[in-house]
Structures are given as C-alpha cells and as structure tokens.
Scaffold this motif. Sequence first.
Motif: not given
Length: 182
Positions: A56-69
């Motif tokens: 989830k922490r990784l996904a949150d960082a990806e979301m912040e970086s607009l790496r949605y997929a």
Amino acid sequence: GREPFAPLSPMGRTHPAIVLLTCCSLLAPSLPASRARADTSHAPTAADRMRAATVKRLADAEMESLRYAEALNDYDEAYRLTADPALLYNRARVLQGLERFTEALEALDRFAREASPELRSRVPKLGELRNELSSRVATLTLHCSVEGARVLVRNQVVGTTPVTGPIHLNAGHAELEVDADG
C-alpha cells in the motif's frame, strides 16, 4: 490523512456529448459489483498484513507520482491480502485517474457498502465524489435482432448480441458499431 488525489474536473466540457442512436439509449448508471476481489478463504495473517502495508505504501507513492496503472496493481494486491475496505477507496481514486469511471464508481460504491461508519466518516466528500464519477458514466441498452454480432464502442468490444443487460461506459461522444458476418 491527506487525500492523495484531488477530484478531476470535467475534461474541458460542461456537459459531455453523448451519441444516441435509434438502437440504443443511454440511461442513469446502475453498476455491477467491483472486479477487485479479496481472498476471503482465510483471515489475513500477520505476514499478509505486513506485506499489504508495504504494498500500500508503494501504491501511495505511485499514486503521488501519477503512475496509476502501477498503483492499481499494488492496491489490488494489498486488498487481496487483507480485504481492507479502505483500499477500495484508494482503488476508486486510481481508476478515476485512469479515466475508467465505471470501474471507479463500482469501487467507490463497494467502499461505501463495506466500510465501517467510522471509516466512511474519514471521507467527508464521499457523496460529492460519487456524484462526480456518476456524471461521467452512461448506460447503453441495446436491442438487436441479429444474434452473434459484436458490439463495439470506441473501437472496443463491449459485448455480443443478444446483449442481456445494460452496458456501463464512460459518458461522452462515442461511436457505436454492431458488426456481424453477412
């Protein structure tokens, strides 16, 4: 905490244009259950919860970086491990970022059904978000006398005739094609 993703504004349009054909009608949404499914055959172990927190922490960082997929894959993995309804909200937001509004609305509705009242209270604008997503979804009802025809919307196959129920799509201009041999 802070919301990682602000609602998207209507993409430069006040009212999305929707193509209406004589063989179909676009109606208000009523969506099927979300595609994200948790493994409910066992209670999450401590290892599952630790792995889910990391993912989830990784996904949150990806979301912040607009790496949605990438974020979507990781939120789905965390949900598979724990069935935590909070992840359904995160999933809805990332699907919104991917402009997959029907799936985003499904995930948000599922969050609203499965989350505790305390968890729902942590999303004070839940109704506004649902209205925003709902305004971006249309329902296609198709009646066609030819069996076995492919139904394409925006050049993507969305069904085969006879279509037995409504098809939920992103609202907006769309080309509808019903294609059969002969």
